[in-house]
Design an enzyme around this catalytic site. Structure first.
Site, mmCIF file in Angstrom:
data_model
loop_
_atom_site.group_PDB
_atom_site.id
_atom_site.type_symbol
_atom_site.label_atom_id
_atom_site.label_comp_id
_atom_site.label_asym_id
_atom_site.label_seq_id
_atom_site.Cartn_x
_atom_site.Cartn_y
_atom_site.Cartn_z
ATOM 1 N N GLU A 81 -13.633 -20.311 -80.655
ATOM 2 C CA GLU A 81 -14.253 -19.143 -81.297
ATOM 3 C C GLU A 81 -15.515 -19.525 -82.077
ATOM 4 O O GLU A 81 -15.453 -20.326 -83.016
ATOM 5 C CB GLU A 81 -13.236 -18.465 -82.233
ATOM 6 C CG GLU A 81 -13.805 -17.206 -82.866
ATOM 7 C CD GLU A 81 -12.765 -16.317 -83.552
ATOM 8 O OE1 GLU A 81 -11.581 -16.374 -83.167
ATOM 9 O OE2 GLU A 81 -13.151 -15.571 -84.460
ATOM 10 N N LYS A 262 -5.120 -13.398 -89.754
ATOM 11 C CA LYS A 262 -5.685 -13.926 -88.501
ATOM 12 C C LYS A 262 -6.881 -14.802 -88.853
ATOM 13 O O LYS A 262 -7.092 -15.872 -88.281
ATOM 14 C CB LYS A 262 -6.089 -12.761 -87.582
ATOM 15 C CG LYS A 262 -6.447 -13.181 -86.154
ATOM 16 C CD LYS A 262 -7.879 -13.624 -85.965
ATOM 17 C CE LYS A 262 -8.182 -13.944 -84.511
ATOM 18 N NZ LYS A 262 -9.528 -14.478 -84.308
ATOM 19 N N ASP A 278 1.794 -28.730 -83.580
ATOM 20 C CA ASP A 278 2.346 -27.596 -82.831
ATOM 21 C C ASP A 278 1.812 -26.276 -83.427
ATOM 22 O O ASP A 278 2.302 -25.807 -84.461
ATOM 23 C CB ASP A 278 3.876 -27.685 -82.919
ATOM 24 C CG ASP A 278 4.590 -26.607 -82.126
ATOM 25 O OD1 ASP A 278 3.972 -25.571 -81.819
ATOM 26 O OD2 ASP A 278 5.775 -26.803 -81.819
ATOM 27 N N HIS A 376 -22.336 -13.715 -86.487
ATOM 28 C CA HIS A 376 -21.654 -14.048 -85.249
ATOM 29 C C HIS A 376 -22.642 -14.019 -84.080
ATOM 30 O O HIS A 376 -22.696 -14.938 -83.266
ATOM 31 C CB HIS A 376 -20.563 -12.999 -85.051
ATOM 32 C CG HIS A 376 -19.586 -13.338 -83.995
ATOM 33 N ND1 HIS A 376 -18.570 -14.240 -84.196
ATOM 34 C CD2 HIS A 376 -19.462 -12.908 -82.725
ATOM 35 C CE1 HIS A 376 -17.874 -14.343 -83.101
ATOM 36 N NE2 HIS A 376 -18.384 -13.552 -82.182
HETATM 37 C C1 MEV Z 1 -12.216 -12.822 -86.641
HETATM 38 O O1 MEV Z 1 -11.766 -13.823 -85.742
HETATM 39 C C2 MEV Z 1 -11.492 -12.927 -87.978
HETATM 40 C C3 MEV Z 1 -11.790 -11.813 -88.975
HETATM 41 O O2 MEV Z 1 -11.527 -10.540 -88.388
HETATM 42 C C4 MEV Z 1 -10.874 -12.035 -90.153
HETATM 43 C C5 MEV Z 1 -10.939 -10.927 -91.177
HETATM 44 O O3 MEV Z 1 -11.153 -9.755 -90.801
HETATM 45 O O4 MEV Z 1 -10.720 -11.247 -92.365
HETATM 46 C C6 MEV Z 1 -13.231 -11.825 -89.417
#
Ligand code: MEV
Length: 422
Positions: A81, A262, A278, A376
């Site tokens: 990513e 996430k 793992d 990004h």
């Molecule tokens: C993207 O991989 C992760 C985010 O969505 C985490 C977040 O929203 O805090 C940017």
């Protein structure tokens, strides 16, 4: 040497590797393993899993600017990513001059579950298991003299009553073997103990053992990290408010908390993968821990500090090790782990937790201000420039022009490339 390296991203991969190698003392052989000059062969892959037909190369980036418990560290991160490595390095910048990250560890304690069924008198059976605690622990420790020689082994027993869901309304007794696995992740050690002691538990209780397996909810292997992010919004109080609002949504809404976590795992999984640990065990444990109150909650917390500072903390279980499994059998993972220059699972866990906090901080900082897409797309623009036919020496120029024009679509980038080449 300092991990605070500016403009690291502007260097070539070869220059960066040279810096990392100097920082930690990587040999020429180590470097060839990382670059792929010494190949990870199909034979090696075939010894790791079944039915092998190939391998999947994933980039390893290096996070800079990290100081963890007073020690400067460069952190290898394996991820597909874009933005993840840049984001953690950016976040760590705000912590470096004010002490970096500080961590604590509850110990390398894992638990295995031995499920006993078919009991007429489950509470009586539970009492009998507790009585046999010393015998059971001694028997478990006989299974792994090496772990015991390193100061680890089975140290405690907890017994739980679980209501079954069957028509007989039968209760099950579940013995938890509590094992100190020291610098190993410990799955093999605890599973061996659980399987070995099952017949003894059947004899003690008169029941039938079904499951004998570790729990990935490693709630006695918890890592905590904290850091001060020094005035990240340059005195802009409104931006601080927006950041705290963003956190508060995660703290009170599972839809947001899931995405928030996430982001945490973007950082954590990348280091777990780079070190051959793992990833699924860590993710299952982290999410279960996040939901331990009955509601899914964020793994990180933020509060207002002094003068525009934000103070952040993270708490999660991290069952990672330095011995056994792919941490040693995968040459790239083994070399990536060397970069971290850690001697214990505790040190490794502290770094991983710090990366999780930094990653999440960076995500919230972007989301609370300009959003994530601009940064990004800027990073993604390098890829697009190459795809649009830019020569390697033109890529930076293309990205610079695209940023000035605030236009990161593929078409816009292609036009810039064409202009430069006409
Ligand atoms: C993207 O991989 C992760 C985010 O969505 C985490 C977040 O929203 O805090 C940017």
């Amino acid at each position: 040497m300092s991990s605070r390296i500016s403009k690291f991203y502007q260097q070539s991969p070869e220059e960066r590797l040279k810096k990392v190698a100097e920082f930690v003392g990587l040999s020429e052989d180590d470097q060839k393993i990382l670059t792929g000059e010494t190949k990870f062969t199909l034979e090696q892959a075939d010894r790791m899993i079944e039915n092998v037909i190939g391998t999947l190369p994933i980039p390893i980036g290096t996070a800079v600017n990290f100081k963890v418990n007073g020690k400067d560290v460069l952190v290898p991160m394996a991820t597909e990513e874009p933005s993840v490595v840049a984001a953690v390095s950016h976040a760590a910048k705000y912590t470096y001059d004010v002490g970096g990250f500080h961590t604590s560890y509850s110990g390398s304690i894992m638990r295995a579950q031995v499920q006993v069924t078919g009991l007429k008198d489950p509470y009586f059976a539970m009492a009998k298991i507790y009585e046999a605690k010393e015998e059971l622990l001694a028997f478990c420790n006989e299974q792994d003299p090496t772990l015991v020689s390193f100061g680890g082994g089975a140290i405690d027993l907890e017994v739980k009553m679980v209501q079954g869901d069957n028509e007989k309304n039968e209760k099950m007794v579940v013995a938890h073997l509590i094992v100190d696995t020291k610098d190993a992740m410990g799955a093999n050690a605890v599973n061996t103990m659980a399987e070995a002691c099952a017949p003894l538990i059947e004899k003690i209780t008169g029941g039938q053992v079904v499951l004998r397996i570790l729990s990935n909810l490693a709630d006695r292997r918890v890592v905590r990290a904290r850091a001060v992010f020094k005035d990240p919004f340059n005195g802009d109080q409104e931006a601080v408010d927006r950041f705290i609002y963003a956190y508060e949504l995660a703290a009170n809404d599972p839809y947001r908390a899931t995405t928030h976590n996430k982001g945490v795992m973007n950082g954590i999984t990348a280091v777990v993968l780079a070190t051959g640990n793992d990833t699924r065990a860590i993710e299952a444990g982290a999410h279960a821990y996040a939901a331990r109150s009955g509601t899914y909650e964020p793994l990180t917390r933020y509060e207002r500090g002094e003068n525009g500072d934000i103070v952040g903390t993270i708490e999660l279980p991290l069952a990672v090790g330095l011995v056994g499994g792919a941490t040693q059998s995968h040459p790239v993972a083994k070399t990536a782990t060397k970069i971290l220059n850690v001697k214990t699972a505790e040190e490794l866990s502290g770094i991983i937790a710090s990366i999780g906090l930094a990653q999440n901080f960076a995500g919230l900082k972007a989301l609370a201000t300009e959003g994530i897409q601009k940064g990004h797309m800027k990073l993604h623009a390098r890829n697009m420039a190459a795809m649009a036919g830019a020569k390697p020496e033109q890529v930076d120029e293309v990205v610079k022009i695209a940023a000035e024009e605030e236009s990161f679509t593929f078409d816009a980038i292609k036009k810039i490339v064409e202009r430069l080449q006409s």
